[in-house]
Motif scaffolding. Structure first.
Motif, mmCIF file in Angstrom:
data_model
loop_
_atom_site.group_PDB
_atom_site.id
_atom_site.type_symbol
_atom_site.label_atom_id
_atom_site.label_comp_id
_atom_site.label_asym_id
_atom_site.label_seq_id
_atom_site.Cartn_x
_atom_site.Cartn_y
_atom_site.Cartn_z
ATOM 1 N N GLU A 85 0.831 -1.193 0.000
ATOM 2 C CA GLU A 85 0.000 0.000 0.000
ATOM 3 C C GLU A 85 0.871 1.250 0.000
ATOM 4 N N PHE A 86 0.483 2.196 -0.832
ATOM 5 C CA PHE A 86 1.092 3.517 -0.864
ATOM 6 C C PHE A 86 0.015 4.512 -0.463
ATOM 7 N N VAL A 87 0.445 5.600 0.138
ATOM 8 C CA VAL A 87 -0.474 6.655 0.554
ATOM 9 C C VAL A 87 -0.030 7.941 -0.132
ATOM 10 N N VAL A 88 -0.998 8.665 -0.695
ATOM 11 C CA VAL A 88 -0.695 9.870 -1.465
ATOM 12 C C VAL A 88 -1.438 11.061 -0.872
ATOM 13 N N LEU A 107 11.500 3.924 -7.956
ATOM 14 C CA LEU A 107 11.602 4.943 -6.914
ATOM 15 C C LEU A 107 10.272 5.662 -6.682
ATOM 16 N N ILE A 108 10.013 6.005 -5.422
ATOM 17 C CA ILE A 108 8.817 6.796 -5.156
ATOM 18 C C ILE A 108 9.006 8.230 -5.655
ATOM 19 N N THR A 145 2.953 14.319 -2.053
ATOM 20 C CA THR A 145 3.722 13.511 -1.119
ATOM 21 C C THR A 145 3.316 12.063 -1.308
ATOM 22 N N VAL A 146 4.310 11.209 -1.512
ATOM 23 C CA VAL A 146 4.083 9.771 -1.591
ATOM 24 C C VAL A 146 4.648 9.160 -0.320
ATOM 25 N N HIS A 147 3.799 8.433 0.386
ATOM 26 C CA HIS A 147 4.193 7.725 1.600
ATOM 27 C C HIS A 147 4.389 6.247 1.250
ATOM 28 N N LYS A 148 5.434 5.678 1.778
ATOM 29 C CA LYS A 148 5.697 4.244 1.626
ATOM 30 C C LYS A 148 5.869 3.674 3.039
ATOM 31 N N PRO A 149 4.735 3.467 3.739
ATOM 32 C CA PRO A 149 4.812 3.078 5.152
ATOM 33 C C PRO A 149 5.358 1.682 5.396
#
Length: 128
Positions: A36-39, A80-81, A104-108
């Motif tokens: 999962e990615f969060v944007v 790459l993010i 902003t791309v989050h990679k938790p």
């Protein structure tokens, strides 16, 4: 000498915490299993036309934009993010009336062997 006010600050529309599954990363298991990615996006726009008309056609339809952003996250994998953030910014700037976008791309769930809360990349792009 008098201080002249500059142009008014742009209005902003934000979509925060948009979640989508993607297969981005430099490791084979990231590409294979996905995560999962969060944007978050913050758009600079002039909302006055929409405020006057009260018509969604005169603003950024954030539901439609969210569909497009999720499709990019779920689409062609990248290493790459930073690359993912750039693609998402281009989607935002393709919207009529968007002057600039902060993405902003989050990679938790990044593969880091230490406890951490989040990994993010934030970029700002404009039409100029």
């Amino acid at each position: 000498m008098t201080d002249r006010p500059g142009p008014p600050a742009p209005d902003r529309i934000a979509v925060r915490g948009l979640r989508a599954r993607g297969h981005h990363g430099v490791f084979d298991f990231e590409r294979r299993e996905g995560q999962e990615f969060v944007v978050d996006v913050l758009l600079e726009v002039d909302t006055r036309p929409a405020a006057r008309s009260d018509d969604v056609a005169d603003t950024v339809h954030y539901g439609v934009l969210s569909d497009r952003l999720a499709a990019v996250v779920g689409g062609e994998p990248v290493n790459l993010i930073e690359t993912l953030a750039e693609r998402l910014a281009q989607v935002c700037l393709a919207e009529e009336g968007v002057m600039a976008a902060e993405v902003t791309v989050h990679k938790p769930n990044a593969p880091i062997p230490h406890p951490f809360d989040d990994v993010t990349v934030t970029i700002h792009r404009s039409r100029a």
